[in-house]
Write an enzyme that holds these catalytic residues in place. Structure first.
Site, PDB file in Angstrom:
ATOM      1  N   LYS A   1      -4.317  -3.570  10.526  1.00 61.45           N
ATOM      2  CA  LYS A   1      -3.893  -3.466   9.139  1.00 61.45           C
ATOM      3  C   LYS A   1      -2.371  -3.368   9.083  1.00 61.45           C
ATOM      4  O   LYS A   1      -1.767  -2.504   9.732  1.00 61.45           O
ATOM      5  CB  LYS A   1      -4.490  -2.195   8.551  1.00 61.45           C
ATOM      6  CG  LYS A   1      -5.194  -2.409   7.241  1.00 61.45           C
ATOM      7  CD  LYS A   1      -5.879  -1.127   6.879  1.00 61.45           C
ATOM      8  CE  LYS A   1      -6.346  -1.127   5.483  1.00 61.45           C
ATOM      9  NZ  LYS A   1      -6.808   0.197   5.101  1.00 61.45           N
TER      10      LYS A   1
HETATM   11  C1  E4P Z   1      -7.696   0.104   1.939  1.00 64.22           C
HETATM   12  O1  E4P Z   1      -8.206  -0.405   2.926  1.00 64.22           O
HETATM   13  C2  E4P Z   1      -7.348   1.536   1.806  1.00 64.22           C
HETATM   14  O2  E4P Z   1      -7.837   2.255   2.915  1.00 64.22           O
HETATM   15  C3  E4P Z   1      -7.948   2.221   0.626  1.00 64.22           C
HETATM   16  O3  E4P Z   1      -8.879   1.411  -0.055  1.00 64.22           O
HETATM   17  C4  E4P Z   1      -6.979   2.980  -0.185  1.00 64.22           C
HETATM   18  O4  E4P Z   1      -7.626   3.573  -1.266  1.00 64.22           O
HETATM   19  P1  E4P Z   1      -7.055   4.810  -2.090  1.00 64.22           P
HETATM   20  O5  E4P Z   1      -6.274   4.271  -3.228  1.00 64.22           O
HETATM   21  O6  E4P Z   1      -8.296   5.522  -2.557  1.00 64.22           O
HETATM   22  O7  E4P Z   1      -6.242   5.639  -1.144  1.00 64.22           O
END
Ligand code: E4P
Length: 217
Positions: free
Chosen positions: A83
């Site tokens: 990522k």
């Molecule tokens: C994406 O892969 C992130 O891990 C995640 O969806 C972030 O979400 P949040 O806005 O609840 O932190």
């Protein structure tokens, strides 16, 4: 639309994997920190539970260092996706990963143009943050729909992961606008499984059966 679980909590991942509904896992530095455990150790446990794409995020902000981290992350298991944040350095690292055959999930995407940039840099997946957009004056689902149209019209094979899902409505809408995947927190998965009419209906079926047949199967 496939479902990934958005957590680094191994018990939650196991519980949902046992239901057969999830085909991948996304983590991020905040989710790993929440568990307070060693990154590699947690990721290894996750790869033993789910046989599908598992995202592990870099924490460097410089492209070359991101690429070095990416190589380390992919060494953990063959299912690892790296990522990378949607920054200039992140795009450069995405390109380097593409050239090295490393699969990427470009994260922190908040506009369709950002998604196009990620796709052009060679991202395997892009993650538009629906919930965080919808927390502001924007419509996160509209951004996912725009990305879907752009990728379809221009034959881009980057897959869309609808991320930052806050509630069952955003999950359903992600499916309706054609996201390839939604990555969903444990509590939203739980809420999406249950329905009061299902519980009520099951109770009535069992009560009717028991009234006539007792506990005979
Ligand atoms: C994406 O892969 C992130 O891990 C995640 O969806 C972030 O979400 P949040 O806005 O609840 O932190």
């Amino acid at each position: 639309m496939k479902l990934f679980i958005d957590t680094a909590n191994v018990e939650h991942i196991k519980e949902m994997a046992d239901l057969g509904i999830i085909s991948g896992v996304t983590t991020n530095p905040s989710l790993i920190a929440k568990e307070g455990r060693d990154f590699k150790e947690v990721i290894k446990e996750i790869t033993a539970i789910v046989d599908g794409p598992i995202s592990g995020e870099v924490i460097s902000t410089d492209a070359d260092k991101m690429f070095e981290e990416a190589k380390e992350i992919t060494k953990i298991h063959k299912n690892m996706l790296v990522k990378l944040p949607l920054t200039e350095a992140g795009l450069k690292a995405t390109k380097l990963c593409k050239e090295a055959g490393i699969k990427t999930n470009v994260t922190l995407v908040f506009s369709s143009n950002q998604a196009l940039m990620a796709a052009r840099a060679g991202a395997t997946y892009v993650s538009p943050f629906v919930g965080r957009l919808s927390d502001t004056l924007h419509d996160g689902i509209e951004v996912v729909a725009d990305i879907k149209r752009i990728f379809d019209v221009h034959n881009l094979d980057t897959k869309i992961i609808s991320a930052s899902i806050r509630n069952p409505k955003q999950l359903s809408e992600s499916a309706l606008v054609g996201a390839d995947i939604a990555t969903v927190p444990y509590d939203v998965l739980k809420k999406s499984i249950t329905h009061p009419l299902t519980d009520k209906g099951l109770k009535a079926f069992l009560d009717d059966w028991n009234k006539t047949f007792g506990d005979k199967k």
